[in-house]
Enzyme design. Structure first.
Site, short mmCIF file in Angstrom:
data_model
loop_
_atom_site.label_atom_id
_atom_site.label_comp_id
_atom_site.label_asym_id
_atom_site.label_seq_id
_atom_site.Cartn_x
_atom_site.Cartn_y
_atom_site.Cartn_z
N ARG A 63 47.88 42.29 45.04
CA ARG A 63 48.10 43.38 43.57
C ARG A 63 47.86 42.23 42.41
O ARG A 63 47.83 40.74 43.08
CB ARG A 63 49.08 44.07 43.43
CG ARG A 63 50.37 43.70 43.32
CD ARG A 63 51.41 44.01 42.59
NE ARG A 63 51.29 43.10 41.04
CZ ARG A 63 51.22 42.26 40.61
NH1 ARG A 63 51.64 41.20 41.51
NH2 ARG A 63 51.45 41.98 39.04
N GLY A 64 48.12 42.72 41.71
CA GLY A 64 47.16 41.18 39.79
C GLY A 64 45.82 41.47 40.15
O GLY A 64 45.00 41.38 41.13
N ALA A 65 45.45 40.95 38.98
CA ALA A 65 43.66 41.65 38.35
C ALA A 65 42.59 40.34 39.42
O ALA A 65 42.12 40.68 40.38
CB ALA A 65 43.48 41.21 37.15
N ARG A 86 41.12 49.90 42.22
CA ARG A 86 41.99 49.96 40.37
C ARG A 86 40.95 49.89 39.21
O ARG A 86 40.53 48.95 39.60
CB ARG A 86 42.52 48.42 40.79
CG ARG A 86 43.44 48.61 42.32
CD ARG A 86 44.96 48.92 41.50
NE ARG A 86 46.19 49.01 40.41
CZ ARG A 86 46.72 48.49 40.69
NH1 ARG A 86 47.02 46.94 40.74
NH2 ARG A 86 47.47 48.59 39.21
N CYS A 138 56.09 41.72 33.00
CA CYS A 138 54.48 41.83 34.31
C CYS A 138 55.07 40.75 34.90
O CYS A 138 55.66 39.93 34.67
CB CYS A 138 53.58 42.92 33.96
SG CYS A 138 53.06 43.72 35.63
N ASP A 153 44.53 42.66 32.81
CA ASP A 153 43.23 43.36 33.42
C ASP A 153 42.33 43.42 32.47
O ASP A 153 41.41 43.70 33.91
CB ASP A 153 44.00 44.34 33.91
CG ASP A 153 45.60 44.50 34.14
OD1 ASP A 153 46.57 44.12 34.37
OD2 ASP A 153 45.32 44.67 35.54
N ASN A 187 47.10 45.20 29.36
CA ASN A 187 47.20 45.00 30.20
C ASN A 187 48.04 45.89 31.09
O ASN A 187 49.17 47.19 29.98
CB ASN A 187 47.63 43.45 29.50
CG ASN A 187 48.51 42.88 30.37
OD1 ASN A 187 48.42 42.32 32.24
ND2 ASN A 187 49.58 42.60 30.68
N LYS A 188 49.45 45.79 31.89
CA LYS A 188 50.62 46.01 32.11
C LYS A 188 51.40 47.89 31.16
O LYS A 188 51.20 46.47 29.62
CB LYS A 188 51.25 45.16 32.54
CG LYS A 188 52.07 46.39 33.74
CD LYS A 188 51.84 47.02 34.33
CE LYS A 188 51.13 46.85 35.60
NZ LYS A 188 50.39 47.71 36.10
N LYS A 196 37.87 38.34 33.52
CA LYS A 196 38.71 39.66 33.00
C LYS A 196 38.08 40.06 32.21
O LYS A 196 38.72 41.15 31.57
CB LYS A 196 40.10 38.86 32.87
CG LYS A 196 40.58 38.36 34.32
CD LYS A 196 42.09 39.06 34.43
CE LYS A 196 42.09 38.30 35.82
NZ LYS A 196 43.73 37.63 35.90
P1 RI2 Z 1 46.81 37.43 37.48
C1 RI2 Z 1 48.59 43.01 37.22
O1 RI2 Z 1 48.15 44.00 37.37
C2 RI2 Z 1 49.20 43.01 35.37
O2 RI2 Z 1 48.73 43.70 34.33
C3 RI2 Z 1 49.18 40.96 35.00
O3 RI2 Z 1 49.15 40.87 33.49
C4 RI2 Z 1 47.75 41.14 35.66
O4 RI2 Z 1 47.38 41.83 36.98
C5 RI2 Z 1 46.50 39.99 35.64
O5 RI2 Z 1 47.29 39.24 36.89
P2 RI2 Z 1 48.82 44.88 38.55
O6 RI2 Z 1 48.16 44.85 39.68
O7 RI2 Z 1 45.49 38.17 37.81
O8 RI2 Z 1 50.28 44.58 38.63
O9 RI2 Z 1 47.16 37.18 36.38
O10 RI2 Z 1 48.97 46.06 38.61
O11 RI2 Z 1 47.65 37.66 38.11
#
Ligand code: RI2
Length: 314
Positions: free
Chosen positions: A23-25, A66, A132, A203, A213-214, A239
């Site tokens: 996870r994480g965009a 996603r 988040c 995101d 975003n979250k 992004k």
């Molecule tokens: P990075 C995450 O989504 C959060 O919303 C966070 O702010 C965003 O992705 C960006 O994350 P999720 O995958 O790319 O937890 O900066 O639903 O790590």
């Protein structure tokens, strides 16, 4: 492409992204791009047309895992261009692999650049609220700490998936002063703990300068605005959504109600679990990108300069 070689790799990457094991965009974009390269290497067909259609099918399937994070589609389009623009199967395969590797490297470099730029904006001992778990935003805090600025951080728990715990653990491991709070404490804590900045990841960023975003980001930024606290968003170029230039809306992903509560505990009660929200541009002070600072009113221009004229395959 379940029957093709490489199909099981694609399926397992898709599953890990959909289940949020990955996870994480930024990270899901990186993993999806590399999965496409894996499928390209495993392709055993003889025709370029078949290769292209398999690549596109795979990319479409990965992107659907996603729907909100545009990093997925941006990364996959960048890699797919390798399949679509080369004239032979060998060259196309090579280009897909090269592009995936380049994208994966760019993800890391972009985060490093953002960390440097965003850390520069932070003052000594700033009191910062984060929501988040964004590796882009946390990079800035680690860099500030490295420079001796000693940020003091309040991390929201971030229901329902509780990524705030990942954030808190990470900050603690990096020697940063961190306090975990529940989401509903955000406004109270901003006021009583004299928070001076909200720091977020993204995101997706839309052409009108709004931030996806979250879930809860909109409330946090509204609270910040009411207290005149600046909101800084760390967002890599990938992004930003070129689709929104043409009027496409960002889809807000909804996830299983079981992430919130066990249905057996609440028979007959409906549960709704949107996991992202839209923060309007007037609630964002600045986006810090790998290409510099961008204020919300300049986002359309930024997207046009970065993605204008690029062909998109999915
Ligand atoms: P990075 C995450 O989504 C959060 O919303 C966070 O702010 C965003 O992705 C960006 O994350 P999720 O995958 O790319 O937890 O900066 O639903 O790590």
């Amino acid at each position: 492409m379940p029957s093709a070689p490489g199909g099981s790799l694609l399926q397992s990457v898709r599953r890990d992204i959909a289940s949020m094991k990955t996870r994480g965009a930024g990270e899901i974009g990186r993993q999806a791009a590399l999965a496409l390269a894996g499928a390209a290497k495993a392709f055993r067909g003889k025709s370029l047309a078949e290769f292209r259609s398999r690549m596109r099918e795979a990319a479409t399937m990965l992107a659907a895992a996603r729907p909100t994070a545009v990093s997925l589609r941006n990364g996959l389009n960048f890699v797919l261009a390798g399949a679509m623009t080369q004239k032979t199967l060998d060259a196309a395969r090579r280009e897909v692999v090269l592009r995936a590797e380049r994208f994966a490297t760019d993800v890391t470099l972009a985060k490093k650049r953002i960390a440097e730029l965003a850390a520069k904006e932070l003052s000594d001992a700033e009191r910062i609220l984060v929501h988040c778990h964004s590796t882009a935003a946390l990079g800035a805090l680690v860099e500030a700490q490295r420079q001796g600025k000693r940020p003091i951080v309040f991390a929201t728990e971030t229901r329902p998936f509780r990524q705030g715990l990942i954030t808190s653990r990470f900050l603690k491991e990096n020697g940063i002063d961190v306090t975990l709070i529940v989401d509903s404490a955000a406004l109270h804590v901003m006021e009583t703990q004299r928070v001076t900045r909200v720091l977020l990841g993204a995101d997706a960023v839309a052409a009108d300068g709004s931030l996806y975003n979250k879930i809860g980001t909109r409330q946090v930024t509204l609270a910040a605005k009411s207290l005149k606290i600046p909101v800084m968003v760390c967002a890599e170029t990938f992004k930003f959504s070129p689709y929104t230039l043409e009027g496409e809306e960002v889809v807000i992903e909804e996830r299983d109600a079981a992430e919130i509560v066990d249905a057996k505990e609440l028979p007959g009660v409906k549960v709704h679990n949107p996991v992202f929200d839209r923060t309007p541009p007037e609630q964002v002070t600045v986006f810090v990108t790998d290409a510099g600072r961008v204020v919300p009113r300049d986002v359309a221009k930024f997207i046009r300069a970065r993605f204008g004229g690029e062909k998109r395959w999915i």
